[in-house]
Design an enzyme around this catalytic site. Structure first.
Site, PDB file in Angstrom:
ATOM      1  NE  ARG A 143      -3.675  -2.081   2.762  1.00 10.16           N
ATOM      2  CZ  ARG A 143      -3.490  -3.210   3.437  1.00 10.16           C
ATOM      3  NH1 ARG A 143      -2.324  -3.415   4.053  1.00 10.16           N
ATOM      4  NH2 ARG A 143      -4.437  -4.123   3.521  1.00 10.16           N
ATOM      5  CE  LYS A 167      -6.404  -0.376   4.617  1.00  7.63           C
ATOM      6  NZ  LYS A 167      -7.712  -0.564   3.957  1.00  7.63           N
ATOM      7  CG  HIS A 261      -6.715  -8.178   1.347  1.00  7.28           C
ATOM      8  ND1 HIS A 261      -6.947  -8.596   0.059  1.00  7.28           N
ATOM      9  CD2 HIS A 261      -6.394  -6.852   1.255  1.00  7.28           C
ATOM     10  CE1 HIS A 261      -6.771  -7.594  -0.774  1.00  7.28           C
ATOM     11  NE2 HIS A 261      -6.444  -6.527  -0.081  1.00  7.28           N
ATOM     12  CE1 TYR A 270      -6.632  -6.746  -7.030  1.00 10.81           C
ATOM     13  CE2 TYR A 270      -6.967  -7.675  -4.856  1.00 10.81           C
ATOM     14  CZ  TYR A 270      -6.616  -6.617  -5.656  1.00 10.81           C
ATOM     15  OH  TYR A 270      -6.264  -5.421  -5.093  1.00 10.81           O
TER      16      TYR A 270
END
Length: 295
Positions: A143, A167, A261, A270
């Site tokens: 990211r 995250k 994720h 995807y």
């Protein structure tokens, strides 16, 4: 903001490790809801239902985000004994269709990298830095925030891996390919040593390259490569990393780990890639593929 919502935000930070951007979004949504219907720990179900009218002009994704914040708050309020009921059922529940990610084709990737490599051929530090940035975006699927915030200590030395903080403060090991390793090595030899910085991509006296500047650099490179800058961003390169790996046969669970994720459903987007390839895969790999109808 009420004491109850402040306590909820404190819980998100302490127990769930919510990122600052996430906390800011929750604070904004809860604050706006309280401005409309009062203290969320005491407001009525009818008042909660009235939020549908307040949010009527918003995009479905915005309504879904706000409703999610309130549902989580109300669940917390019931657990804490501040409410006897959970009025979440009165919140609007828009049906969302997750948009497909924009993905760069292989020819676009080749054009972008050809331009970056040409510019970095003379060891100009900023050109080598840019090549390193796109190698890590496309080669490791980072990211933008993860990339610009990499500490110098994360640079691969003894093993071809990066330790990335994603995250919510979650860390993961991300493999670094040979091309990216070479680019990182070149950048380390040219990286400014003064003022001292703990970041791999320093900027200013104590900080690191910003996300905004990364966007600007990438779009400018796209323009110089003859590509549409509006169609390219750090996240598009991350999407290309994921899509092209899946095209090459990568397992979805492995891809989930590489991308960081938390939920496999996020990674499943995807699977839109190359329907013809997936049909061919079934026809060639399925146990019945080699049997004829007369067998």
């Amino acid at each position: 903001m009420s004491a109850a919502t402040e306590a909820f935000l404190a819980m998100l930070a302490a127990e769930r490790g919510a990122a600052l951007n996430t906390l800011a979004a929750y604070r904004r949504d809860l604050d706006q809801a309280e401005a409309a219907i009062g203290d969320l720990a005491e407001t009525s179900r009818d008042a909660v239902a009235s939020l549908a009218g307040e949010w009527a002009s918003l995009a479905p994704a915005s309504v879904a985000r706000k409703a999610s914040a309130l549902r989580q708050f109300f669940g917390f309020a019931v657990d804490e004994g501040w409410r006897a009921d959970d009025p979440s059922g009165a919140l609007p529940a828009p049906r969302l269709r997750r948009p497909l990610p924009r993905v760069m084709g292989h020819d676009q990737i080749a054009a972008l990298f050809a331009r970056a490599e040409d510019e970095a051929a003379g060891d100009e530090p900023k050109a080598v830095r840019l090549l390193t940035l796109i190698e890590l975006l496309y080669g490791s699927g980072l990211r933008a925030t993860e990339l610009v915030g990499l500490p110098l200590s994360a640079a691969p030395r003894d093993a071809p891996f990066l330790t990335v903080t994603g995250k919510g403060g979650a860390t993961r090991l991300v493999p670094v390919g040979g091309r990216a390793l070479e680019a990182v090595g070149r950048w380390l030899s040219l990286r400014p040593q003064t003022p001292p910085s703990r970041y791999l991509f320093p900027s200013g006296k104590t900080g690191h390259l910003s996300r905004v500047r990364l966007f600007q650099l990438l779009k400018a490179l796209a323009a110089r490569a003859g590509l549409d800058p509006a169609s390219i961003s750090p996240h598009v390169l991350r999407h290309a990393f994921a899509t092209h790996l899946l095209e090459g046969g990568a397992d979805l669970r492995v891809l989930q780990t590489l991308l960081g994720h938390a939920d496999i459903s996020t990674t499943q987007i995807y699977t839109h890639v190359d329907a013809a390839r997936l049909v061919a895969l079934v026809n060639s790999r399925h146990p019945l593929a080699t049997r004829t109808t007369s067998d």
